[in-house]
Enzyme design. Sequence first.
Site, PDB file in Angstrom:
ATOM      1  N   SER A   1      19.536 -10.493 -55.538  1.00 12.98           N
ATOM      2  CA  SER A   1      19.023 -10.127 -54.218  1.00 12.98           C
ATOM      3  C   SER A   1      19.873 -10.782 -53.127  1.00 12.98           C
ATOM      4  O   SER A   1      20.472 -11.854 -53.326  1.00 12.98           O
ATOM      5  CB  SER A   1      17.557 -10.535 -54.047  1.00 12.98           C
ATOM      6  OG  SER A   1      17.203 -10.700 -52.696  1.00 12.98           O
TER       7      SER A   1
ATOM      8  N   TYR B   1      10.789 -17.446 -53.109  1.00 12.67           N
ATOM      9  CA  TYR B   1      11.745 -16.398 -53.465  1.00 12.67           C
ATOM     10  C   TYR B   1      13.160 -16.805 -53.048  1.00 12.67           C
ATOM     11  O   TYR B   1      14.106 -16.697 -53.832  1.00 12.67           O
ATOM     12  CB  TYR B   1      11.335 -15.093 -52.788  1.00 12.67           C
ATOM     13  CG  TYR B   1      12.107 -13.877 -53.242  1.00 12.67           C
ATOM     14  CD1 TYR B   1      11.878 -13.320 -54.503  1.00 12.67           C
ATOM     15  CD2 TYR B   1      13.050 -13.272 -52.415  1.00 12.67           C
ATOM     16  CE1 TYR B   1      12.569 -12.188 -54.925  1.00 12.67           C
ATOM     17  CE2 TYR B   1      13.744 -12.147 -52.824  1.00 12.67           C
ATOM     18  CZ  TYR B   1      13.503 -11.608 -54.077  1.00 12.67           C
ATOM     19  OH  TYR B   1      14.190 -10.486 -54.486  1.00 12.67           O
TER      20      TYR B   1
ATOM     21  N   LYS C   1      16.058 -17.505 -55.785  1.00  8.35           N
ATOM     22  CA  LYS C   1      17.198 -16.594 -55.831  1.00  8.35           C
ATOM     23  C   LYS C   1      18.512 -17.340 -55.565  1.00  8.35           C
ATOM     24  O   LYS C   1      19.556 -16.976 -56.110  1.00  8.35           O
ATOM     25  CB  LYS C   1      17.000 -15.449 -54.846  1.00  8.35           C
ATOM     26  CG  LYS C   1      15.935 -14.443 -55.291  1.00  8.35           C
ATOM     27  CD  LYS C   1      16.297 -13.800 -56.632  1.00  8.35           C
ATOM     28  CE  LYS C   1      15.347 -12.695 -57.022  1.00  8.35           C
ATOM     29  NZ  LYS C   1      15.741 -12.034 -58.299  1.00  8.35           N
TER      30      LYS C   1
END
Length: 270
Positions: free
Chosen positions: A135, A148, A152
């Site tokens: 991502s 997140y 990531k």
Amino acid sequence: MQLKDTGVVVTGAGAGIGAALARRFAAEGARLVVNDLDGAAAARVARETGGLAVPGDAAAEEGVSALVTAARGHLGEIDLFCANAGVEPGGGADAPDRLWEQTWSVNVMGHVRAARLLLGPWLERGRGHFLATVSAAGLLTHADSAPYAVSKHGALAFAEWLSATHGDRGITVQALCPMGVRTAMYERTPPGARAALTGAVLTPEEVAEVTVEGLADGRFLILPHPEVGDHYAHRAADTDRWLRGMRRVRDRIERVTEQTGPVTETPPGP
């Protein structure tokens, strides 16, 4: 990488980017093993792609071991492992520990646990391919989800480490870093966070097409949104300026949230 007759595993492949990758790889002639927590979804995509469904938790040690064992039994050897499963729970530093732990387990340790089982045979035969769905948050950040963003970044760091350590021994590592994609995760994203996205919101099929192109040339970063590369360069060149810009993004999220109402928790899942 040429996908014809290649043995491929895709985790989180019951829907979204994972399903699109599986379908696109099958169209290129790859042999598929499809994994997802949702067994019915995995079976459906496996039927569509002529692959084998291996439902289960691709983050847990036992689940990863069962997946790799089943995949080797079906494919002979795994040529390409796509660590695509991911979760995005939302929240800041005050997010409950269980969400931080779940996000780290799925978004990072799922990759680590798979690599532990893959690297030995790959290094012995002198080739193997690891694709991590990271991502754009792994290159930049996610203003509305600390777990997140942090996880990531961890996924990107692990992919970089794999490439730096084993890239001259036949192991190809790539990081797929899309921004806005019309998946179930995107549909659950609060309106404020959606408003902060720049650029087009792509379909999973568009992401899969760019991925196939990236696999062909072996570039480390696969960027379905090319502007992410520019943002990444700006972040490195003038971090303070970039952080000021991210604070403006945070302000925009808060303004939209005030207008639309807060979301108490974004359910995890791909």
